[in-house]
Design a protein around this motif. Structure first.
Motif, PDB file in Angstrom:
ATOM      1  N   MET A  51       0.740  -1.291  -0.001  1.00  0.00           N
ATOM      2  CA  MET A  51      -0.035  -0.047  -0.001  1.00  0.00           C
ATOM      3  C   MET A  51       0.827   1.295  -0.170  1.00  0.00           C
ATOM      4  N   MET A  52       1.860   1.222   0.695  1.00  0.00           N
ATOM      5  CA  MET A  52       2.767   2.432   0.581  1.00  0.00           C
ATOM      6  C   MET A  52       3.633   2.619  -0.445  1.00  0.00           C
ATOM      7  N   ALA A  53       4.004   1.471  -1.158  1.00  0.00           N
ATOM      8  CA  ALA A  53       4.425   1.763  -2.360  1.00  0.00           C
ATOM      9  C   ALA A  53       3.458   2.146  -3.614  1.00  0.00           C
ATOM     10  N   ALA A  54       2.177   1.770  -3.565  1.00  0.00           N
ATOM     11  CA  ALA A  54       1.189   2.221  -4.456  1.00  0.00           C
ATOM     12  C   ALA A  54       0.865   3.773  -4.198  1.00  0.00           C
ATOM     13  N   ALA A  55       0.867   4.117  -2.828  1.00  0.00           N
ATOM     14  CA  ALA A  55       0.826   5.377  -2.590  1.00  0.00           C
ATOM     15  C   ALA A  55       1.776   6.473  -3.162  1.00  0.00           C
TER      16      ALA A  55
END
Length: 272
Positions: free
Chosen positions: A96-100
């Motif tokens: 999720m952090m990478a996608a954000a």
């Protein structure tokens, strides 16, 4: 293949009861006369298939060769063993952090390419010398009117200015400080900051007094404005990084006896 002598090691590979090959390994540099004891060994490998998976049993016995044990093979992982929920949680959070980060980068890139945000600036649009007092005791007193313009040339983004701090000097002698609290400028707008500078008499050293006296004979006097302000622009929920814009210029003013107006007024801030 010839049968190995008793100083060798007979190695046989078997699969499902059928002998595939036979290999003889002889001790390096050994002969039959050098072996004090009888050397016997056997090596077998059994593989069988059970529920679609292979289980291997390896057993070694070496007599007279000094081998007491053999490293055990790794036990196959149980097919029913599950990954820890904590590991899954960490993996989900990292994803999720990478996608954000990727989404934020795409949005910022889109804003810069499509909107072309411009850098806000500070200009001096007006300067007037209302009064000048110079005494024989080498003291200088002035009264000035200065107007600063904070410009925002962006069509959709609003900008903010903070930490505005400018120094007004005359040949290195501090005359006044021009400061302002944080303020915002709407898109395609300009905010004017008006300053009235009443200065108490400023003592001058001999070198500075000599320079000012030379200018007074030409009915001109030079001031310098130097300082900076912190700026940033905002477009919806997107905020730019804060950076400093620096102002550094000279103001040449006629004496009040003439008209007190500025001779040159080209003063615009730049990004530091």
């Amino acid at each position: 293949m010839k049968q190995a002598r008793n100083q060798g090691v007979n190695v046989g590979f078997y699969a499902r009861g059928q002998k595939e090959s036979l290999v003889t390994l002889s001790p390096k540099g050994s002969t039959a006369s050098k072996i004090p004891t009888a050397f016997a060994s056997f090596f077998f490998l059994v593989c069988k298939q059970e529920h679609g998976s292979f289980h291997t049993l390896l057993s070694i016995y070496a007599a007279g060769a000094g081998v007491e044990s053999w490293p055990q093979m790794a036990k196959p992982r149980d097919a029913g063993q599950r990954t820890s929920p904590f590991i899954w949680l960490i993996a989900i959070i990292c994803s999720m952090m990478a996608a954000a980060v990727i989404v934020a980068g795409i949005v910022i890139l889109f804003v810069y390419i499509v909107m072309h945000p411009k850098v806000p600036t500070i200009n001096i649009t007006y300067a007037h010398l209302d009064r000048l007092d110079y005494s024989q005791y080498q003291q200088l007193g002035v009264q000035m009117s200065i107007i600063l313009a904070a410009e925002n040339e962006n069509s959709k983004a609003k900008v903010s200015f903070s930490e505005l701090d400018l120094s007004l000097k005359c040949h290195g002698a501090m005359v006044a400080r021009l400061e302002a609290d944080r303020f915002e400028v709407s898109p395609n707008s300009t905010n004017q900051l008006k300053y009235f500078v009443p200065s108490t008499p400023v003592p001058l050293d001999d070198a500075t007094a000599g320079e000012i006296e030379g200018e007074l004979r030409n009915s001109l006097i030079t001031f310098t404005v130097d300082g900076q302000a912190r700026t940033s622009w905002t477009l919806g929920a997107i905020h730019s990084l804060r950076y400093y814009t620096r102002l550094s210029c000279q103001l040449q003013l006629f004496l009040p006896a003439i008209n007190g107006s500025s001779k040159t007024l080209a003063c615009r801030s730049k990004i530091r």
